[in-house]
Design an enzyme around this catalytic site. Sequence first.
Site, short mmCIF file in Angstrom:
data_model
loop_
_atom_site.label_atom_id
_atom_site.label_comp_id
_atom_site.label_asym_id
_atom_site.label_seq_id
_atom_site.Cartn_x
_atom_site.Cartn_y
_atom_site.Cartn_z
CB SER A 32 14.25 -32.44 -33.30
OG SER A 32 15.31 -32.09 -33.63
CG ASP A 69 18.40 -28.66 -33.60
OD1 ASP A 69 18.47 -27.87 -32.60
OD2 ASP A 69 18.09 -30.10 -33.21
CG ASP A 100 18.32 -31.28 -29.25
OD1 ASP A 100 18.32 -30.83 -30.34
OD2 ASP A 100 18.11 -32.44 -29.08
#
Length: 450
Positions: A95, A238, A242
């Site tokens: 992430s 990011d 998400d």
Amino acid sequence: MRLFGTNGIRGRVGEDFTPEFLTKIGLAIGSYLPRSANVILGTDTRISGDMVKFAVISGLLASGVNVVDIEIAPTPAIQLYTREHGDFGIAITASHNPPEFNGVKCIAGDGTELPREEEERIEKIFFSEKFRIVNWEDVGDYTKGGNAREEYIRSILQRIDVESIKNKNFKVVLDCANGASCFTSPYLLETLGCKVITLNCQPDGRFPGHESEPKPENLRNLVSMVKATGADLGIAHDGDADRAIFVDDRGRYLYGDKTLTLVAEYVVRNKSGIVVTPVSSSLSLEEVVKKHGSRVLYTKVGAPIVARKMIEVKAIFGGEENGGLIFPEHLVARDGAMALAKVLEILAKSGKKLSQLIDSLPQYYQKKISVRCANEKKERALDILKEKLKGERINTIDGVKIMGESWWVLIRPSGTEPIYRIYAEAKSEEELNTIVERYKKILEDAVREA
């Protein structure tokens, strides 16, 4: 011992993430699944993606499960494809972490993040090393998937008012942080008739543009470009896309709680129901949701917890204050591209600028600080803190949240550092500073006594 953190398994490549470790992860996940289960697997753009992916795949195939590799895709696209075509999913992503990290994120068959009790079953297999290794003729099949990214974009377009957005010809500056959204968000915006100015929209796992966390200091170029081009708004994702963070037409960085409140108001104005969010979210959310006859349900901090609660109570909307919004009609998981499409729909339908819509929301001031506390003292300190706060209006869903008439303070132990975090919000900066100092002192006393 724990293998999974709050959002999957993460580690530094070459240190924590070695081929041996990752193959064992694959074996543990495969042994947890029924033989011949179909696992959908995708990655973000990190340069270690192939190494991590194929090590995990080796373990999966050796345990007798099948793998469909959809290659680079946003995490919500992997989740959607899992729900439609698989029994289980895996996103190879860390992430917003720096490029030397990678991660393994597990996805349930319904497209949601795997609940903690299922992660514990995988952990038990991993640490006991009771793997199911099949013979040569039962090794799983490996295939490449076809159209996951296109299917994902199509699902979003089916759930928004495309024509209203097209009629506005919005000028948008998009920052993909060199991540997985490079393959989806530019094309989604073009399909919506937007004039798209791109920043960091070429995939590069070294993240040369800026770190993949969409914090204010990482989005200075986005803010500058919105101002310089007279764009209607800026959007940043990011690394695994998400989440979405917005910059308004005046070049103001908008913290995620602003977007959460804006979209929640739009949703509840059209349909009443329950909105789910963590205890760390702004009072502005509750204010607008209540005004339209709906209610807010609070959970512990963490997107998987919010998503599970949304399913349980059949919520109409949910999300976190970090830019992670959940639209259950599309996918019960955070989705940055769906968030950007919905914000464009709100702009199109209202006929107003983003800055005007944001300024019309209830205004609160926020502050976040931390207090040192050794990990072994955290539990005892929390018990002492609760005792000291007897008689006050408190909520103990996650740590301790003290609630006033127009303010709140949340005190919770960090899951990753030897600290307690203090989050606070109030209607004025003066009141905010006063309550932060008051409860910081009470917490420090509790830590000293622990």
